[in-house]
Structure formats: C-alpha cells, structure tokens
Design a protein around this motif. Sequence first.
Motif, mmCIF file in Angstrom:
data_model
loop_
_atom_site.group_PDB
_atom_site.id
_atom_site.type_symbol
_atom_site.label_atom_id
_atom_site.label_comp_id
_atom_site.label_asym_id
_atom_site.label_seq_id
_atom_site.Cartn_x
_atom_site.Cartn_y
_atom_site.Cartn_z
ATOM 1 N N MET B 1 0.840 -1.205 0.000
ATOM 2 C CA MET B 1 0.000 0.000 0.000
ATOM 3 C C MET B 1 0.879 1.262 0.000
ATOM 4 O O MET B 1 1.729 1.434 0.866
ATOM 5 N N HIS B 2 0.652 2.113 -1.006
ATOM 6 C CA HIS B 2 1.417 3.371 -1.092
ATOM 7 C C HIS B 2 0.926 4.351 -0.019
ATOM 8 O O HIS B 2 -0.189 4.245 0.474
ATOM 9 N N ASP B 3 1.774 5.334 0.304
ATOM 10 C CA ASP B 3 1.326 6.398 1.208
ATOM 11 C C ASP B 3 0.256 7.250 0.527
ATOM 12 O O ASP B 3 -0.814 7.468 1.054
ATOM 13 N N VAL B 4 0.602 7.751 -0.670
ATOM 14 C CA VAL B 4 -0.372 8.602 -1.374
ATOM 15 C C VAL B 4 -0.300 8.351 -2.877
ATOM 16 O O VAL B 4 0.784 8.184 -3.444
ATOM 17 N N ILE B 5 -1.488 8.254 -3.474
ATOM 18 C CA ILE B 5 -1.563 8.221 -4.935
ATOM 19 C C ILE B 5 -2.205 9.518 -5.383
ATOM 20 O O ILE B 5 -3.227 9.945 -4.832
ATOM 21 N N MET B 6 -1.568 10.161 -6.357
ATOM 22 C CA MET B 6 -2.105 11.392 -6.914
ATOM 23 C C MET B 6 -2.672 11.073 -8.286
ATOM 24 O O MET B 6 -1.965 10.522 -9.129
ATOM 25 N N ILE B 7 -3.939 11.396 -8.477
ATOM 26 C CA ILE B 7 -4.594 11.075 -9.747
ATOM 27 C C ILE B 7 -4.457 12.285 -10.661
ATOM 28 O O ILE B 7 -4.950 13.363 -10.346
ATOM 29 N N GLY B 8 -3.768 12.083 -11.791
ATOM 30 C CA GLY B 8 -3.427 13.181 -12.688
ATOM 31 C C GLY B 8 -2.017 13.660 -12.394
ATOM 32 O O GLY B 8 -1.626 13.764 -11.225
ATOM 33 N N ALA B 9 -1.238 13.921 -13.441
ATOM 34 C CA ALA B 9 0.133 14.416 -13.245
ATOM 35 C C ALA B 9 0.295 15.776 -13.910
ATOM 36 O O ALA B 9 1.173 15.993 -14.738
ATOM 37 N N GLY B 10 -0.585 16.712 -13.539
ATOM 38 C CA GLY B 10 -0.461 18.107 -13.971
ATOM 39 C C GLY B 10 0.286 18.894 -12.912
ATOM 40 O O GLY B 10 0.835 18.327 -11.960
#
Lengths: 315, 315
Positions: B1-10
């Motif tokens: 399990m990752h700490d944080v996933i960011m959806i979108g790479a803008g």
Amino acid sequence: MHDVIMIGAGPTSMAAAVYTAREDIDTVLLEKGVIGGLAAITDKVDNYPGFPEGIEGAELADKLQKQAERFGAKIELDEVQSVEKIDGGFKLKTAIGEHEAKAILVGTGSEWKKLGIPGEKEFYGRGVHNCATCDGAFYRDKKLVVVGGGNSSAQEALFLTKFASHIDILIRGDKWKASEVLVEEVSKNDKIAVHFNTTTDEIIGGEEDGLPKVVNVKATKEGKATDFETDGVFVFIGLKPVTYFLDGSGVELDDYGFVKTDDKLMTNVPGIFCAGDVRSGATMQIASAVGEGASAALSIREYLENYDREMKSEV
Amino acid sequence: MHDVIMIGAGPTSMAAAVYTAREDIDTVLLEKGVIGGLAAITDKVDNYPGFPEGIEGAELADKLQKQAERFGAKIELDEVQSVEKIDGGFKLKTAIGEHEAKAILVGTGSEWKKLGIPGEKEFYGRGVHNCATCDGAFYRDKKLVVVGGGNSSAQEALFLTKFASHIDILIRGDKWKASEVLVEEVSKNDKIAVHFNTTTDEIIGGEEDGLPKVVNVKATKEGKATDFETDGVFVFIGLKPVTYFLDGSGVELDDYGFVKTDDKLMTNVPGIFCAGDVRSGATMQIASAVGEGASAALSIREYLENYDREMKSEV
C-alpha cells in the motif's frame, strides 16, 4: 487614486502584481523592508515548483520582481502605518506620505517572534539574529546557540554548520516539531547538540577586542540552570503576522492575529483582500503564497470591474 | 500500500509530489493523458511567477516533472477508473490493474467541453481541435473558425494567426468574456473577424486530394443561417472537471461537477484530498494549482502522521 495598492512586496504581492499589472490594472506595491520578503533572505528554496535543482531565495525574489515590473507594477520602499476607508476606496498613511487606492491587498506576511528575554534587544544584530543567510558567515569557527524546535530552527541550524564549529539547539518542548527529513539530518550532524526541555532565559554579553559581544546563554534545562557558552544566538521560535497597520481599519483577525478571509480571499471589509503568510490558514510556503497571490488578483480584478460599473451607473 | 496516490500528473500533483516525496512520503502519480496536463500543451505561460520572460508550457511541465522525480516521486501512465474505500485506505482500479494507498489526491484538472454538434466527433483530430499549440501549424495560410468567447478562445485565436490567413471567431453571447488585454489585441488583429450572437450548428466535411477534411461551418448569426468557409475548427467553450472515476466513491461534488473541499483541501471522504482545476472554487491558473498542490501536500502529510499514530496505537 490607484486601482490597487499591495502592502508588502513579497512573493504573494509580486505574484498578484504579475496578474493585475498584466491586465492594465494600475498596481503599486509598498514595502517597508526587503523586496522579496522572507523568501529573499532564505538561503536555498528547494520546493518552489519550477526549479528542479532549487533556487536561491534572493534569485527567486529577483525573478518575481522583474516579472511584476515587466508588466508595469510599481514597487516603492515605504511603510504603511494605517488604512482608512474613504469615499470610493481607501486612504493609506505611510512613513513618507499618503496614498489612495480603490482596492487593497494585504500581503505583508509574517515576521520572526522575539523571545522577550534580557539581552535579546540589546544585542539584536550584534550577536542575536533571525537570519542565518544574512548573518551566519560572521560565525566562522565560532560557537552558536539556536533557539527553537520547528522546521526553521532545524533548517537554519544545518545551514549554520557551514560556518560554526559547534551549535547547541535549545528546544522548550520534549520533541522536535520539524519534518522528519530535517530531524534526521540534524541528528546525523556531529556539529549539533540538541537540548530538549530547555528554556532560554537570558543572553549575557561580554567583550572581545574592546567591543561588546554575546558570550553566554543562560537557560533552564530539565529544571536545572545551565550555561551555554557561545558567540552568537539565532532565534527561530515562530512567525507573527504583520498587521499593525490594520488597527482601526475594521479588518477582522483570527485568535492568533492572522487576517480572516472568505473563499475569494476578501476580508470582511469589501475591497480589502489578503493572501499569503499573513492570512488565517496560511501554510507558510512560497508556492502557496504565490498561488494565493494569483487567486487574489483574480478576485481584485472582479472587484474593480464591479467598482467601475457602479461608478459609471452613478454618473 | 502506497502512502499517497495522486490522480493526474499536472502542475497540481507535481507540486504536491515535490513536497510529499521530499519528506520521504511514498508518492505515485497516475496520468491517463499528457504529463503536465493542460499546462504542457499551452504555448507560452506568461504569468507563472518565477519566469520574468515567460516560459513554454512544455518546458514548465518538464521542470515540474524533473523536480518531483528528483525527490523520488513515481509517475506512471495509467487511467484510474474507480476509487473504493478499503480497510486502512483506498483501492484504485485502473486500466492496467489495481493500486492501494493510504491517501488520495485528486488533481485531474479539467478537460475541454465539446459542442455536441454534427461533424464534431467525426472530424475530431482531423479538422476539429482543442489545442492550438498542438495542431495550429497544420493550418499555415489556411482559414480557420474558432468557437468561444472566453480567455482561451481569444488567446488561442491570437496564437493561430501565426499560421492561419483568416480566422472567424464565433461567440454565442453578445460580448467577450475574455480579459481586456486580450480583447484589445484581438480587435487590433486584422486577420481576425469576431461574430457575436452566433451559434455553431454543424461542421461540414468535404474532400481534398481524396482525403476527408472540414470545409464549412454552418452557424446561426443573429437569427440568420450563415456559412463560414474554413479548413479547420478550434473549439474553446470552457472546461469540464474530470471526475468520472469518483462515481461511487462518496466524494461530494458541487452543482457544476467540481469536487468540494474544506479549508485543508480535504473532501468529505477523510483521506481523499483535492486541489487544482478540478476543485470547486478553482481559478484555472497554473500558479493557483501549484499553490494548492503545495498546501494539499501539507494536509496529506498531517493526515498520514495521524494515520501512522493510529495504526501504532491499534497494535
């Protein structure tokens, strides 16, 4: 009467000015201290997005200034003393004179807190400091005391190890409030000794080559009086929002003295906007200050458009 | 399990990732389209603070990516299809597989709205476009139609005059919603004709050298059917927040479909944060998106610290 006066010329106001000046909104920035604010006196800025390898604070401040000025913003060195509502806008009394504007952006940021102990004022700038970048180099191969347990304290102490032979960090609480990366870096650095549960009581002066200098810091460590022999003291115990000129303006502050805004970054006084480190809820990050400056500029533009419409309809 | 996933790479997520990754928070960005988002396909960015002479969108995107990756953020090309609460975090179903994370940042931004008229879909990418920087150069010495009355329409039309011999701008309303500077520049440009009170009804195809192409736009100008002979159509009628993957996640949207957040940039679902152009109240500015990304990162850090404390106390 100017369209907008921005109080403070740090990253917040300069970002806002890029937007307003670019739209031909007549924009004046009034700065009482350093153009670029705290950013300008920060050694290296590693996390302002857009500079993969980091950038020196002074260089970033310079770029922000050039960009704002390129679009026509005017930056003046002057200190705002009061803000008063007048017909059609605001009157600002300053150290030099007076200004009038339809809208105001409060972007004064925050200043370092003082310890309020004997010797601090007396030796300020001559042994007691708030800016490692500015004054660190005076302490080559000397001993230093750093006061504070937050990010700034850790970061600046690490920077000061470039010069100092030994640094005692005095922290009132029983643990760091700094980020893990920094705490780890500090703990690995054998020039630094960290003292928890330690209050700083007095700064003692002496003499060297006939000149006054700091020689000792009296503290209380775990209940016991302790002396820290030193050549200088750097104090990083937190920031205080700069709002004294708002006394009597009617602008509402929060319990900690920061300026309250709505989600358009306008204060309770229509026409007075606020963004950056002086705003209630600020994150004390340059990126956030710049982002808020840009957002505030859009709100100011909208406010001025409505202002012009109302003025026309009154004629 | 990752700490944080960011959806979108803008810009939003990349700014946030600079902060989280730098603090050793395990950070993954998932991007379904172009790394850098709309910024990456913008010709010149004049108002991102820190670049006095402006910077190309693609170059800024590249710098943001390098900075985030320098601190250890991972960017993957994959499309998130759903977000589901699971024990201790969230499960993301993607086009390629599945991911798990303790916290989520929604930074998907917005996409261009479609006109929804005959011919638009049929000729999309082959005569109908949303990106002047990408496709403008195909129209050297050709005629173009630009649809829309906002900043983007004006800005992109001006850019397209580099290539096109003539541009008709079709605006549904009776005036511009663009900034004064832009409107003035457009009015000065003798390659551009502006048509107000004009709805765009149909895009008509024909043939050139045996290949299908756009030849005409049927419109209604001030109530009368009007033909605009053209070689291509650029549509800039506004942006729509990208949130389809949040269906069933419980995340609350506003009336326009933007994601609602509190003043810490957290949605109504604890652990799901949101910043940038997809957030309710967004200003659609890169500077603001970056600033919000930085602020969201600090909130995420705080959330993860509490998360770790709770996990430890449960053991």
